[in-house]
Design an enzyme around this catalytic site. Structure first.
Site, PDB file in Angstrom:
ATOM      1  N   TYR A   1       0.832  -1.208   0.000  1.00  0.00           N
ATOM      2  CA  TYR A   1       0.000   0.000   0.000  1.00  0.00           C
ATOM      3  C   TYR A   1       0.861   1.250   0.000  1.00  0.00           C
ATOM      4  O   TYR A   1       2.071   1.195   0.208  1.00  0.00           O
ATOM      5  CB  TYR A   1      -0.939  -0.002   1.210  1.00  0.00           C
ATOM      6  CG  TYR A   1      -0.272   0.395   2.509  1.00  0.00           C
ATOM      7  CD1 TYR A   1      -0.435   1.682   3.033  1.00  0.00           C
ATOM      8  CD2 TYR A   1       0.526  -0.506   3.214  1.00  0.00           C
ATOM      9  CE1 TYR A   1       0.176   2.053   4.218  1.00  0.00           C
ATOM     10  CE2 TYR A   1       1.141  -0.146   4.399  1.00  0.00           C
ATOM     11  CZ  TYR A   1       0.963   1.129   4.900  1.00  0.00           C
ATOM     12  OH  TYR A   1       1.575   1.502   6.076  1.00  0.00           O
TER      13      TYR A   1
ATOM     14  N   ARG B   1       7.524   3.568  -5.347  1.00  0.00           N
ATOM     15  CA  ARG B   1       7.722   2.669  -4.203  1.00  0.00           C
ATOM     16  C   ARG B   1       6.664   1.574  -4.169  1.00  0.00           C
ATOM     17  O   ARG B   1       6.960   0.428  -3.807  1.00  0.00           O
ATOM     18  CB  ARG B   1       7.726   3.458  -2.887  1.00  0.00           C
ATOM     19  CG  ARG B   1       8.146   2.613  -1.693  1.00  0.00           C
ATOM     20  CD  ARG B   1       8.316   3.431  -0.437  1.00  0.00           C
ATOM     21  NE  ARG B   1       7.072   4.054   0.004  1.00  0.00           N
ATOM     22  CZ  ARG B   1       6.969   4.843   1.075  1.00  0.00           C
ATOM     23  NH1 ARG B   1       8.053   5.116   1.794  1.00  0.00           N
ATOM     24  NH2 ARG B   1       5.817   5.376   1.419  1.00  0.00           N
TER      25      ARG B   1
ATOM     26  N   ARG C   1      -8.587 -20.171  -0.223  1.00  0.00           N
ATOM     27  CA  ARG C   1      -7.560 -19.929   0.787  1.00  0.00           C
ATOM     28  C   ARG C   1      -6.490 -21.012   0.791  1.00  0.00           C
ATOM     29  O   ARG C   1      -6.766 -22.188   1.003  1.00  0.00           O
ATOM     30  CB  ARG C   1      -8.195 -19.820   2.171  1.00  0.00           C
ATOM     31  CG  ARG C   1      -7.229 -19.322   3.235  1.00  0.00           C
ATOM     32  CD  ARG C   1      -7.913 -19.195   4.593  1.00  0.00           C
ATOM     33  NE  ARG C   1      -7.036 -18.508   5.535  1.00  0.00           N
ATOM     34  CZ  ARG C   1      -6.033 -19.091   6.197  1.00  0.00           C
ATOM     35  NH1 ARG C   1      -5.794 -20.381   6.015  1.00  0.00           N
ATOM     36  NH2 ARG C   1      -5.287 -18.393   7.034  1.00  0.00           N
TER      37      ARG C   1
ATOM     38  N   HIS D   1      -1.889 -20.929   1.553  1.00  0.00           N
ATOM     39  CA  HIS D   1      -0.766 -20.036   1.814  1.00  0.00           C
ATOM     40  C   HIS D   1       0.061 -19.744   0.568  1.00  0.00           C
ATOM     41  O   HIS D   1       0.529 -18.623   0.375  1.00  0.00           O
ATOM     42  CB  HIS D   1       0.133 -20.625   2.907  1.00  0.00           C
ATOM     43  CG  HIS D   1      -0.411 -20.456   4.285  1.00  0.00           C
ATOM     44  ND1 HIS D   1      -1.551 -21.094   4.717  1.00  0.00           N
ATOM     45  CD2 HIS D   1       0.021 -19.701   5.333  1.00  0.00           C
ATOM     46  CE1 HIS D   1      -1.799 -20.760   5.974  1.00  0.00           C
ATOM     47  NE2 HIS D   1      -0.862 -19.909   6.376  1.00  0.00           N
TER      48      HIS D   1
ATOM     49  N   LYS E   1       6.566  -2.021   1.911  1.00  0.00           N
ATOM     50  CA  LYS E   1       5.406  -1.366   2.539  1.00  0.00           C
ATOM     51  C   LYS E   1       4.213  -2.317   2.444  1.00  0.00           C
ATOM     52  O   LYS E   1       3.302  -2.159   1.633  1.00  0.00           O
ATOM     53  CB  LYS E   1       5.114  -0.015   1.888  1.00  0.00           C
ATOM     54  CG  LYS E   1       4.252   0.897   2.779  1.00  0.00           C
ATOM     55  CD  LYS E   1       4.264   2.321   2.258  1.00  0.00           C
ATOM     56  CE  LYS E   1       3.336   3.233   3.053  1.00  0.00           C
ATOM     57  NZ  LYS E   1       3.773   3.445   4.439  1.00  0.00           N
TER      58      LYS E   1
ATOM     59  N   GLU F   1      12.988   2.865  13.598  1.00  0.00           N
ATOM     60  CA  GLU F   1      12.067   3.892  13.096  1.00  0.00           C
ATOM     61  C   GLU F   1      10.885   3.984  14.042  1.00  0.00           C
ATOM     62  O   GLU F   1      10.861   3.333  15.087  1.00  0.00           O
ATOM     63  CB  GLU F   1      11.619   3.552  11.674  1.00  0.00           C
ATOM     64  CG  GLU F   1      10.947   2.198  11.524  1.00  0.00           C
ATOM     65  CD  GLU F   1      10.631   1.847  10.075  1.00  0.00           C
ATOM     66  OE1 GLU F   1      10.591   2.752   9.229  1.00  0.00           O
ATOM     67  OE2 GLU F   1      10.414   0.656   9.800  1.00  0.00           O
TER      68      GLU F   1
ATOM     69  N   LEU G   1      11.478   1.270   6.640  1.00  0.00           N
ATOM     70  CA  LEU G   1      10.898   1.704   5.376  1.00  0.00           C
ATOM     71  C   LEU G   1      11.610   2.986   4.944  1.00  0.00           C
ATOM     72  O   LEU G   1      11.744   3.921   5.741  1.00  0.00           O
ATOM     73  CB  LEU G   1       9.403   1.971   5.527  1.00  0.00           C
ATOM     74  CG  LEU G   1       8.697   2.411   4.243  1.00  0.00           C
ATOM     75  CD1 LEU G   1       8.600   1.251   3.255  1.00  0.00           C
ATOM     76  CD2 LEU G   1       7.326   2.982   4.534  1.00  0.00           C
TER      77      LEU G   1
END
EC number: 2.6.1.21
Length: 283
Positions: free
Chosen positions: A32, A51, A99, A101, A146, A178, A202
Site C-alpha cells: 500500500y 515505491r 484460501r 498459503h 510497505k 524507526e 521503510l
C-alpha cells in the site's frame, strides 16, 4: 457520496465489493501507499507510485497497468472527490482465490483499491512537538516492503497510545530503527542522524524530502544507527511521515529531549519543507 478507485475504474463507494477470499483480507498479502494532497495537488506522488511498484515486485505481484495510468487514476480520484487537503490511501492485493498459503495460479488478478480522506495539517503538533515512548521492534526483517502486514506496528502504536504518547520509537536491542508509522531523526551538534535505508526500516518518501531539505540548508547528514541512550542525548529529535510531516519529539518516556522545546534546526527544516508544499491557486 464519495468515489473509490476500484481496479482500473473510479466508482461510487457503494459499488465496491471485497471478496471474502481476497488474499489481502486473509493474509495481508499486498502492499500500500499513502499520498498527501495539499490544496488539491498530490505531493511526491511519483515517488509513492515508484515505491508501490517496487514493493509489489519484491513480493512478486505484477500491477496490471503502467505507472502513468496509476497516476492518472489517482488524479481522477482526487478531482472526483473534490479533495483539497488530506490524503489518498491505495493498496494492491494479490487477488482473490481459495484460501491457501502458497501463491494462486497466474490467472488470478491483483485487486486495487484507493480512497481519499479530507484532513487538515497537524499544525499544533508541528508547532509544539509531541511525546513518544520506546518500544521493542518485534516486526519481521523486510521492513523495506510497505506491506499490508502491520500487526507489529499496530501493537506498538497502541502501547504508545495507552501511555499518552503520539508515537512509538522502535528499537532492536536498543538500536533505534524507526517509528511505528514514521522515520526517526536526531540532531546533535548541527548534524542530522537517521537509520540507514536497509531492510530494517521503510525508506520513507518524507524521509527523502527531509534529507534533501537538509542538503539545501547545508546541514550535514549521517545515515548511521544510533541507540536509545544516544536518542535521549540528542539536541533535537523528530519523526517524519506523509501525514505527520516533520513532527518534533520533545519527550521520550518522561525524559525531555534537551530542554523539552522544539529546536532551531528542526524549525529550519520545517521552514525548508514548507517551501515544497503546493500552494493554493489564486484565480
Amino acid at each position: 457520496m464519495g468515489y473509490t478507485l476500484w481496479n482500473d475504474q473510479i466508482v461510487k463507494d457503494e459499488e465496491v465489493k471485497i471478496d471474502k477470499e481476497d488474499r489481502g483480507y486473509q493474509f495481508g498479502d499486498g502492499v500500500y501507499e499513502v499520498v498527501k494532497v495539499y490544496n488539491g495537488e498530490m505531493f511526491t506522488v511519483n515517488e509513492h507510485i515508484d515505491r508501490l511498484y517496487a514493493s509489489a515486485e519484491k513480493i512478486r505481484i505484477t500491477i496490471p497497468y503502467t505507472k502513468d495510468k496509476f497516476h492518472q487514476l489517482l488524479h481522477e480520484l482526487v478531482e472526483k472527490n473534490e479533495l483539497n487537503t488530506g490524503h489518498i490511501y491505495f493498496q494492491v492485493t494479490r487477488g482473490t482465490s481459495p484460501r491457501a498459503h502458497q501463491f494462486p495460479e497466474n490467472t488470478v488478478k491483483p485487486v486495487i483499491i484507493g480512497y481519499t480522506k479530507e484532513n487538515p495539517r497537524p499544525l499544533e503538533n508541528l508547532e509544539k512537538g509531541v511525546k513518544a515512548t520506546f518500544v521493542e521492534d518485534i516486526r519481521w526483517l523486510r521492513c523495506d516492503i510497505k506491506s499490508l502486514n502491520l500487526l507489529g506496528a499496530v501493537l506498538a502504536k497502541q502501547e504508545a497510545h495507552e501511555k499518552g504518547c503520539y508515537e512509538a520509537i522502535l528499537h532492536r536491542n536498543n538500536t533505534v530503527t524507526e517509528g511505528s508509522s514514521s522515520n526517526v531523526f536526531g540532531i546533535k551538534d548541527g548534524i542530522l542522524y537517521t537509520h540507514p535505508a536497509n531492510n530494517m526500516i521503510l525508506k520513507g518518501i518524507t524521509r527523502d524530502v527531509v534529507i534533501a531539505c537538509a542538503n539545501e540548508i547545508n546541514m550535514p547528514v549521517k545515515e548511521i544507527p544510533f541507540t536509545t541512550h544516544e536518542a535521549l542525548k540528542m539536541d533535537e529529535l523528530f519523526v517524519t511521515s506523509t501525514t505527520s510531516e516533520i513532527t518534533p519529539v520533545i519527550e521520550i518516556d518522561g525524559k525531555l529531549i534537551r530542554d523539552g522545546k522544539v529546536g532551531e534546526w528542526t524549525r529550519k527544516l520545517q521552514k525548508q519543507f514548507e517551501t515544497k508544499i503546493p500552494k493554493p491557486l489564486h484565480i
